[in-house]
Design an enzyme around this catalytic site. Sequence first.
Site, short mmCIF file in Angstrom:
data_model
loop_
_atom_site.label_atom_id
_atom_site.label_comp_id
_atom_site.label_asym_id
_atom_site.label_seq_id
_atom_site.Cartn_x
_atom_site.Cartn_y
_atom_site.Cartn_z
N CYS A 123 0.78 -1.11 0.13
CA CYS A 123 0.28 -0.15 0.18
C CYS A 123 0.80 1.09 0.11
O CYS A 123 1.68 1.32 1.08
CB CYS A 123 -0.99 0.28 1.37
SG CYS A 123 -2.16 1.57 1.20
N ASN A 223 1.12 -8.25 -10.97
CA ASN A 223 0.05 -7.47 -10.84
C ASN A 223 0.39 -6.16 -11.44
O ASN A 223 1.48 -5.52 -11.27
CB ASN A 223 -0.14 -6.96 -9.27
CG ASN A 223 -1.45 -6.20 -8.98
OD1 ASN A 223 -1.24 -5.62 -7.94
ND2 ASN A 223 -2.20 -5.92 -10.15
N GLY A 224 -0.37 -5.75 -12.47
CA GLY A 224 0.10 -4.52 -13.17
C GLY A 224 -0.06 -4.52 -14.71
O GLY A 224 0.30 -5.62 -15.02
N ALA A 247 -6.64 -5.40 -10.65
CA ALA A 247 -7.33 -4.44 -9.58
C ALA A 247 -8.25 -3.76 -10.41
O ALA A 247 -9.36 -4.05 -10.63
CB ALA A 247 -6.34 -3.92 -8.85
#
Length: 424
Positions: A123, A223-224, A247
């Site tokens: 985060c 992720n991405g 996401a």
Amino acid sequence: MAVQTTDRPRKLAGYDFYHQILGSPKLIVAPMVDQSELAWRILSRRYGAQLCYTPMINAKMFSPPSAHAYRAQAFNTSGLEEGSSAHDRPLIVQFCANSPSQLLTSALAVQDHCDAVDINLGCPQDIARKGHYGSFLMDEWELIHDLINVLHENLSVPVTAKFRIFPSIEKTVAYAKMLESAGAQILTCHGRLRTQRGQNTGLADWAHIKAVKEAVRVPVFANGNVLFHEDVERCLKETGVDGVMSAEGQLYNPALFAPASPENPSSTLTGAHPPHADLALEYLAIVKSLKTPTSTSAVKGHLFKIMHPALSRETDLRERLGRIRGSNVVEEYIEIAKEMKERMERDAAEVMKGGQTIDELITIEPTTGLRVLPHWLSQPYFRPLKSPTEASKRASSPIPTAHEDVKRARLSGQSAVGDIDISL
């Protein structure tokens, strides 16, 4: 602080865990603030998601015995739905923490309702800086090792970790190997720096992810940079990872992981892009059917994202959606989604009567090169680049971006509300 008991069944690790317990998932829904809640996870699995994460839970707030209200809000097992084998598995529960004891107490409370516990090390938000968790622990390797290891030694389920990269590949690889040595059984590499957030989100670096995958022995998720269905296969191929996590891309199109149906009218879209109003109504039906409450903020956030392609046109519906307040307002949301469905069906019928195909209706956003679908279909959201210079820089990214004859700079989707990165 080991409290490990004897006579406990051996828990599976690494690839044994990935294959035998999780079912070898390749399509994964990320942990997202107030957005990867139970209702969304159910919808996501209908459209091809093979593994889901809960939203991040704050171990400091979850661990006290008196934290009944926060526990009910964050992970509510009283209705026997959240974490149930019937419709919420496989599931990984994610915590943020900076105290091994608080983390262990929290994880022990949920271990019987999930398949693993994940630690948020990614985060980048200011709240994480103030709370001293997420990516703001990246330089405290001894503490991170202790956080992972205390769960590895004391839980009946595996521990996993999701993290962001360092500028250098070498340090990122060393970091990943430390996480593995501490006991993490799956690593999710978000290929962005801690500073890449909000308007500065930019591209994720698949080269870092590929290097991590080649350096460790446990499964790795990437992720991405996944906005369209074809991006999934490209990411798997170019990084060699075991699974791809989405996401923002999946928030704007919950059917992101679903292949196009046989009657798909497009020859260039390999994935499903259903009418967004239909997806909104399906999601609301799930919310209505559950005993487990879904927060009003989560519902509203989902509707703004799912129907985003048309809300800039249907400004009256956007304003009505924004004005809804209070609890027990699902019927109000349903009425808006039904009105949107009627208008989108009207628009689609009007445009398609001329005999045009979906491919002919697709346009290209000039600064990013990304495809823009007809406004009645679900699709990723992206912010136009700030300047032609920036567009040129991003288009020259080493990440291959060709889609047939269209060269696309690849951006991550971002929240339509307050420039907040939802992916953790």
